[in-house]
Design a protein around this motif. Sequence first.
Motif, mmCIF file in Angstrom:
data_model
loop_
_atom_site.group_PDB
_atom_site.id
_atom_site.type_symbol
_atom_site.label_atom_id
_atom_site.label_comp_id
_atom_site.label_asym_id
_atom_site.label_seq_id
_atom_site.Cartn_x
_atom_site.Cartn_y
_atom_site.Cartn_z
ATOM 1 N N LEU A 160 0.828 -1.210 0.000
ATOM 2 C CA LEU A 160 0.000 0.000 0.000
ATOM 3 C C LEU A 160 0.862 1.260 0.000
ATOM 4 O O LEU A 160 1.945 1.287 0.566
ATOM 5 N N GLY A 161 0.340 2.323 -0.641
ATOM 6 C CA GLY A 161 1.024 3.592 -0.691
ATOM 7 C C GLY A 161 1.489 3.915 -2.101
ATOM 8 O O GLY A 161 1.351 3.109 -3.010
ATOM 9 N N PRO A 162 2.018 5.117 -2.315
ATOM 10 C CA PRO A 162 2.356 6.120 -1.294
ATOM 11 C C PRO A 162 1.205 7.051 -0.896
ATOM 12 O O PRO A 162 1.336 7.807 0.052
ATOM 13 N N GLN A 163 0.066 6.993 -1.630
ATOM 14 C CA GLN A 163 -1.042 7.895 -1.289
ATOM 15 C C GLN A 163 -2.269 7.130 -0.809
ATOM 16 O O GLN A 163 -3.408 7.529 -1.082
ATOM 17 N N HIS A 184 -12.396 8.112 -2.576
ATOM 18 C CA HIS A 184 -11.369 9.035 -2.105
ATOM 19 C C HIS A 184 -11.868 9.842 -0.911
ATOM 20 O O HIS A 184 -13.085 10.005 -0.721
ATOM 21 N N VAL A 185 -10.948 10.395 -0.160
ATOM 22 C CA VAL A 185 -11.301 11.354 0.884
ATOM 23 C C VAL A 185 -11.823 12.636 0.233
ATOM 24 O O VAL A 185 -12.862 13.181 0.637
ATOM 25 N N LYS A 186 -11.106 13.113 -0.798
ATOM 26 C CA LYS A 186 -11.539 14.284 -1.565
ATOM 27 C C LYS A 186 -11.715 13.894 -3.032
ATOM 28 O O LYS A 186 -12.807 13.640 -3.486
ATOM 29 N N ASP A 187 -10.576 13.876 -3.772
ATOM 30 C CA ASP A 187 -10.619 13.434 -5.162
ATOM 31 C C ASP A 187 -9.289 12.763 -5.491
ATOM 32 O O ASP A 187 -8.457 12.552 -4.604
ATOM 33 N N GLY A 188 -9.102 12.432 -6.760
ATOM 34 C CA GLY A 188 -7.921 11.667 -7.145
ATOM 35 C C GLY A 188 -6.760 12.480 -7.649
ATOM 36 O O GLY A 188 -5.813 11.907 -8.212
ATOM 37 N N ASN A 189 -6.784 13.785 -7.447
ATOM 38 C CA ASN A 189 -5.727 14.643 -7.989
ATOM 39 C C ASN A 189 -4.664 14.954 -6.939
ATOM 40 O O ASN A 189 -4.975 15.238 -5.787
ATOM 41 N N ILE A 190 -3.402 14.892 -7.366
ATOM 42 C CA ILE A 190 -2.269 15.260 -6.509
ATOM 43 C C ILE A 190 -1.269 16.048 -7.347
ATOM 44 O O ILE A 190 -1.403 16.139 -8.578
ATOM 45 N N ARG A 194 4.797 3.226 -19.142
ATOM 46 C CA ARG A 194 4.137 4.269 -18.349
ATOM 47 C C ARG A 194 4.836 5.613 -18.512
ATOM 48 O O ARG A 194 6.039 5.675 -18.792
ATOM 49 N N GLN A 195 4.065 6.690 -18.309
ATOM 50 C CA GLN A 195 4.659 8.022 -18.302
ATOM 51 C C GLN A 195 5.582 8.159 -17.090
ATOM 52 O O GLN A 195 5.483 7.403 -16.135
ATOM 53 N N THR A 196 6.473 9.118 -17.148
ATOM 54 C CA THR A 196 7.464 9.240 -16.070
ATOM 55 C C THR A 196 6.879 9.840 -14.801
ATOM 56 O O THR A 196 7.334 9.522 -13.693
ATOM 57 N N THR A 197 5.895 10.738 -14.921
ATOM 58 C CA THR A 197 5.225 11.311 -13.746
ATOM 59 C C THR A 197 3.722 11.334 -13.990
ATOM 60 O O THR A 197 3.268 11.265 -15.128
ATOM 61 N N GLY A 198 2.957 11.420 -12.893
ATOM 62 C CA GLY A 198 1.510 11.471 -13.025
ATOM 63 C C GLY A 198 0.869 12.170 -11.846
ATOM 64 O O GLY A 198 1.431 12.199 -10.747
ATOM 65 N N GLY A 199 -0.331 12.722 -12.068
ATOM 66 C CA GLY A 199 -1.002 13.512 -11.052
ATOM 67 C C GLY A 199 -2.224 12.870 -10.454
ATOM 68 O O GLY A 199 -3.121 13.578 -9.974
ATOM 69 N N TYR A 200 -2.287 11.535 -10.492
ATOM 70 C CA TYR A 200 -3.386 10.818 -9.856
ATOM 71 C C TYR A 200 -2.888 10.069 -8.625
ATOM 72 O O TYR A 200 -1.734 9.617 -8.572
ATOM 73 N N THR A 201 -3.759 9.908 -7.646
ATOM 74 C CA THR A 201 -3.412 9.197 -6.417
ATOM 75 C C THR A 201 -3.075 7.734 -6.709
ATOM 76 O O THR A 201 -3.740 7.083 -7.510
ATOM 77 N N LYS A 202 -2.073 7.231 -6.026
ATOM 78 C CA LYS A 202 -1.647 5.834 -6.175
ATOM 79 C C LYS A 202 -1.884 5.132 -4.841
ATOM 80 O O LYS A 202 -1.229 5.426 -3.843
ATOM 81 N N ILE A 203 -2.807 4.197 -4.851
ATOM 82 C CA ILE A 203 -3.190 3.525 -3.611
ATOM 83 C C ILE A 203 -2.205 2.422 -3.229
ATOM 84 O O ILE A 203 -2.076 2.068 -2.050
ATOM 85 N N ALA A 204 -1.488 1.875 -4.220
ATOM 86 C CA ALA A 204 -0.604 0.740 -3.942
ATOM 87 C C ALA A 204 0.321 0.512 -5.126
ATOM 88 O O ALA A 204 0.211 1.172 -6.167
#
Length: 360
Positions: free
Chosen positions: A184-187, A224-230, A255-265
């Motif tokens: 699990l993680g990092p978000q 989500h607690v709020k939404d899926g954006n980070i 995969r792309q090198t960076t992303g702005g969605y929450t990662k649960i695991a």
Amino acid sequence: MGMKFRSGGFLTTVQDAGRTGYQQFGVPVSGAMDPRSFVLGNLLVGNDEGEASLEITLMGPMVEFTAANVVALTGADLSATLNGVPMPRYRAVLVKPGDLLAFGMQKSGCRAYLAAAGGFDIEPVMGSRSTYLKAKIGGLQGRKLGKDDFLGFRAPAATLPNLDLRAVDPEDFSASERVLRVVLGPQDDAFTEDGRKTFLSGTYTVTNQSDRMGSRLEGPVVEHVKDGNIISDGISFGAVQIPSEGKPIIMLADRQTTGGYTKIANVITVDLPRITQSKPGDIIRFEAVSIEEAQELYLAQRTRFEELRRSFEEKRGDARAPVAPGIALAALGLSGGEERVFHVELDGHDYRCVVREIKS
């Protein structure tokens, strides 16, 4: 001298261990989707683990060999034949000029790997021969392989030490339901407690919107607690992104090198083949494990790879000693129905001889 393609199949590309060190510049790692099958193929033919192989997806190509070499086919069972006869998987096989490799119906899994002793004669791009299709870099002109293409062998080998013993048990990819162990993680704290429970108890289906970049899943919405954006951060192989809509996406080799969605695991390394060998319609479930357990499983896999390499390379008595005409069985040390394997060179040809005592 190498391989001439009569057809390219659905998606056949050159892939190695990946293009590392360039993600800071926005260049994806790429590389083999099933790292374990990929490494096993190279071990079987005596290559370095990261040597480039062919990655063959769902429907394979038809190729004619123009030089003798030792090859190995691992990964998915795509009904491969050599000169019309079923070709064994997970075994070193000597091919000769004029031999024809073809593929038929997909039986299990999604991606097969063809490793060739000495590798393919392709110039590396940024330290890697992996094909990244979207940017058209690596491999053969940055594209999939097709009819009339030719891949040369860089350093072919007509024989290898212990050639007859270079085999491992084929992996079984026939299961239509797979459990992916995750750390699990990092978000994971961006999800509600119910959301995390849903993720670990729900049943998900691989959708048609899956490729080398990521595998999209359909199933219960993860709250989500709020939404899926980070704020965008780095993405690893096997990261499980969950956008605001609540449906998981498992990030894969391209995969792309960076992303702005929450990662649960993140899927643990040894379980990556379970998702990369999955097809649309296959069922996925998740199981949480500790990072310590994930590391222990990875180290055990590394140990197994090293054991296989040593076993393939070590000397096996006099197994390749020539056999003189009329030699007595007693001199070979045979007793009690045992048998021994010898290689005999005669008029420039190499013959495999099994000597067995038969009691009347």
